[in-house]
Design an enzyme around this catalytic site. Sequence first.
Site, PDB file in Angstrom:
ATOM      1  N   CYS A 117       0.974  -1.079  -0.079  1.00  0.00           N
ATOM      2  CA  CYS A 117      -0.065  -0.089  -0.134  1.00  0.00           C
ATOM      3  C   CYS A 117       0.911   1.117  -0.050  1.00  0.00           C
ATOM      4  O   CYS A 117       0.330   2.205  -0.239  1.00  0.00           O
ATOM      5  CB  CYS A 117      -0.909   0.027   1.391  1.00  0.00           C
ATOM      6  SG  CYS A 117      -1.976  -1.252   1.171  1.00  0.00           S
ATOM      7  N   HIS A 170      -3.282   7.469   2.091  1.00  0.00           N
ATOM      8  CA  HIS A 170      -3.652   6.200   1.575  1.00  0.00           C
ATOM      9  C   HIS A 170      -5.221   6.018   2.144  1.00  0.00           C
ATOM     10  O   HIS A 170      -5.654   5.956   3.355  1.00  0.00           O
ATOM     11  CB  HIS A 170      -2.745   5.142   1.982  1.00  0.00           C
ATOM     12  CG  HIS A 170      -3.152   3.757   1.708  1.00  0.00           C
ATOM     13  ND1 HIS A 170      -3.565   3.421   0.786  1.00  0.00           N
ATOM     14  CD2 HIS A 170      -3.169   2.920   2.594  1.00  0.00           C
ATOM     15  CE1 HIS A 170      -3.909   1.950   0.722  1.00  0.00           C
ATOM     16  NE2 HIS A 170      -3.724   1.493   1.856  1.00  0.00           N
ATOM     17  N   ASN A 182     -10.152   0.118  -0.504  1.00  0.00           N
ATOM     18  CA  ASN A 182      -8.675   0.219  -0.688  1.00  0.00           C
ATOM     19  C   ASN A 182      -7.956  -0.422  -1.834  1.00  0.00           C
ATOM     20  O   ASN A 182      -8.180  -1.750  -2.010  1.00  0.00           O
ATOM     21  CB  ASN A 182      -8.097  -0.676   0.744  1.00  0.00           C
ATOM     22  CG  ASN A 182      -6.388  -0.585   1.033  1.00  0.00           C
ATOM     23  OD1 ASN A 182      -6.009  -0.146   0.074  1.00  0.00           O
ATOM     24  ND2 ASN A 182      -6.171  -0.916   2.005  1.00  0.00           N
TER      25      ASN A 182
HETATM   26  N1  ACO Z   1     -18.872  -8.432   8.397  1.00  0.00           N
HETATM   27  C1  ACO Z   1     -19.222  -8.891   9.622  1.00  0.00           C
HETATM   28  N2  ACO Z   1     -18.657  -9.253  10.404  1.00  0.00           N
HETATM   29  C2  ACO Z   1     -17.361  -9.146  10.238  1.00  0.00           C
HETATM   30  C3  ACO Z   1     -16.581  -9.001   9.215  1.00  0.00           C
HETATM   31  C4  ACO Z   1     -17.396  -8.563   8.037  1.00  0.00           C
HETATM   32  N3  ACO Z   1     -17.110  -8.258   6.944  1.00  0.00           N
HETATM   33  N4  ACO Z   1     -15.390  -9.124   9.433  1.00  0.00           N
HETATM   34  C5  ACO Z   1     -15.220  -9.396  10.793  1.00  0.00           C
HETATM   35  N5  ACO Z   1     -16.159  -9.713  11.454  1.00  0.00           N
HETATM   36  C6  ACO Z   1     -16.581 -10.083  12.730  1.00  0.00           C
HETATM   37  C7  ACO Z   1     -15.359 -10.696  13.285  1.00  0.00           C
HETATM   38  O1  ACO Z   1     -15.561 -11.950  12.927  1.00  0.00           O
HETATM   39  C8  ACO Z   1     -15.500 -10.207  14.805  1.00  0.00           C
HETATM   40  O2  ACO Z   1     -16.661 -11.109  15.412  1.00  0.00           O
HETATM   41  P1  ACO Z   1     -16.648 -11.829  16.780  1.00  0.00           P
HETATM   42  O3  ACO Z   1     -16.271 -10.778  17.541  1.00  0.00           O
HETATM   43  O4  ACO Z   1     -17.925 -12.507  16.818  1.00  0.00           O
HETATM   44  O5  ACO Z   1     -15.317 -12.766  16.712  1.00  0.00           O
HETATM   45  C9  ACO Z   1     -16.239  -8.996  14.815  1.00  0.00           C
HETATM   46  O6  ACO Z   1     -16.755  -8.708  13.357  1.00  0.00           O
HETATM   47  C10 ACO Z   1     -15.243  -7.910  15.045  1.00  0.00           C
HETATM   48  O7  ACO Z   1     -14.045  -8.367  14.266  1.00  0.00           O
HETATM   49  P2  ACO Z   1     -12.557  -7.253  14.528  1.00  0.00           P
HETATM   50  O8  ACO Z   1     -11.684  -7.641  13.537  1.00  0.00           O
HETATM   51  O9  ACO Z   1     -12.397  -7.180  15.923  1.00  0.00           O
HETATM   52  O10 ACO Z   1     -13.338  -5.935  13.857  1.00  0.00           O
HETATM   53  P3  ACO Z   1     -12.526  -4.573  13.817  1.00  0.00           P
HETATM   54  O11 ACO Z   1     -13.491  -3.584  14.734  1.00  0.00           O
HETATM   55  O12 ACO Z   1     -10.893  -4.687  14.399  1.00  0.00           O
HETATM   56  O13 ACO Z   1     -12.527  -3.967  12.287  1.00  0.00           O
HETATM   57  C11 ACO Z   1     -11.096  -4.125  10.274  1.00  0.00           C
HETATM   58  C12 ACO Z   1     -12.034  -4.937  11.390  1.00  0.00           C
HETATM   59  C13 ACO Z   1     -12.336  -3.288   9.751  1.00  0.00           C
HETATM   60  C14 ACO Z   1     -10.501  -5.008   9.586  1.00  0.00           C
HETATM   61  C15 ACO Z   1     -10.163  -3.321  11.000  1.00  0.00           C
HETATM   62  O14 ACO Z   1      -9.453  -4.123  12.111  1.00  0.00           O
HETATM   63  C16 ACO Z   1      -9.250  -2.652  10.347  1.00  0.00           C
HETATM   64  O15 ACO Z   1      -9.857  -1.509   9.294  1.00  0.00           O
HETATM   65  N6  ACO Z   1      -7.990  -2.694  10.228  1.00  0.00           N
HETATM   66  C17 ACO Z   1      -7.206  -2.094   9.448  1.00  0.00           C
HETATM   67  C18 ACO Z   1      -6.860  -3.082   8.357  1.00  0.00           C
HETATM   68  C19 ACO Z   1      -6.522  -2.219   7.070  1.00  0.00           C
HETATM   69  O16 ACO Z   1      -7.151  -1.105   6.881  1.00  0.00           O
HETATM   70  N7  ACO Z   1      -6.013  -3.031   6.170  1.00  0.00           N
HETATM   71  C20 ACO Z   1      -5.801  -2.350   4.815  1.00  0.00           C
HETATM   72  C21 ACO Z   1      -4.405  -3.107   4.401  1.00  0.00           C
HETATM   73  S1  ACO Z   1      -3.074  -2.119   5.413  1.00  0.00           S
HETATM   74  C22 ACO Z   1      -3.394  -0.783   4.729  1.00  0.00           C
HETATM   75  O17 ACO Z   1      -3.528  -0.266   3.758  1.00  0.00           O
HETATM   76  C23 ACO Z   1      -3.045   0.283   6.012  1.00  0.00           C
END
Ligand code: ACO
Length: 325
Positions: free
Chosen positions: A115, A252, A282
């Site tokens: 990224c 980004h 993204n």
């Molecule tokens: N739909 C519904 N529920 C979901 C989904 C989905 N698509 N994905 C995960 N869940 C559930 C999980 O299973 C979990 O359930 P549980 O509590 O029963 O186990 C619950 O939602 C919470 O999951 P978390 O992973 O704790 O959710 P979080 O609030 O951390 O959000 C996310 C997840 C959106 C991925 C967040 O962590 C994030 O944005 N991280 C940054 C990642 C990123 O931006 N990566 C891009 C590449 S790197 C970059 O470009 C910087």
Amino acid sequence: MTVRRSVVVGCGGYLPEKILTNDELAQRLDTSDEWIRDRSGITQRHIAAEGELTSDLAFAAAHSALGAAGVSVQDIDMILLATSTPDETFPATATVVQSKLGADNAMSFDIQAVCSGFVYALATADNFIKSGQAETAMVIGAETFSRILDWQDRGTCVLFGDGAGAVVLKAEPGQGTTADRGILSTHLHSDGRLHDLLYVDGGPSSTGEVGFLRMEGKEVFRHAVVKMAEVTVEALEANGLTASDIDWFVPHQANKRIIDGTAKKLGINGDRVVVTIDQHANTSAASIPLALWVATRDDRIKRDNLVLIEALGGGMTWGSGLVRW
Ligand code: ACO
């Protein structure tokens, strides 16, 4: 004092025709529009058509940047393509784009920093221009992340999309001050110890297969907010500037919550932040040049504006750039 500056003379972009909405994803996956929008700010993403390759997206973006720049393709002496989704393991997809463009006078290679790839490519082109080894560079970010997503993994597949953006840089003289047009500075970092937070579980020398994207979302989020704020402060301090000098912050597009968190840390108001994640999701290395393209087309970013870009990606890698448009 006269210095060589890399001035952005044109910007272009391309998005595949097919749009995949959150609701459509929710029909085939245990997720919902509400969950995706709340956690990431994404409402839709573009998906490359079957047979549409990263080089096709990159070519379309480069072609549109050339048109905006009013530069002859024969003047391009360098093509840098930031991508983690090349057409083939080798040769560099940049050389495929060179051939499609007919840019016969260019050297061409790919940059792989996930990224952060566009920031890394911009920094590389800037250094080639500053050292006199290039005059006119095409810098592209292009991705078909849809091809490396595990479409059964709802924690990752909802976050990414396909697209391409490009800028043309041209060597022009400057006075060596922050009033100069062009790239004022770039700052790049990496920490290979953080590999396991975001990677693809395959490759030519490990599994012999392409593999799928794997991510520790919460940990990536934590590092992203801290490191992206740090590297933007580094850019401002290196130039003796403050956040109030920035006309446009073009981060980004990883997650709206990360963008908001970073802007808040820096003290940059939301109305000076370019956000495309809602429409594009993204697009990894393509996200910044696509956002630049959108904001130049709608006349937000104008000549002489001070633009701050930053990114973080797998590796981990991160970086920033300060550009007077
Ligand atoms: N739909 C519904 N529920 C979901 C989904 C989905 N698509 N994905 C995960 N869940 C559930 C999980 O299973 C979990 O359930 P549980 O509590 O029963 O186990 C619950 O939602 C919470 O999951 P978390 O992973 O704790 O959710 P979080 O609030 O951390 O959000 C996310 C997840 C959106 C991925 C967040 O962590 C994030 O944005 N991280 C940054 C990642 C990123 O931006 N990566 C891009 C590449 S790197 C970059 O470009 C910087």
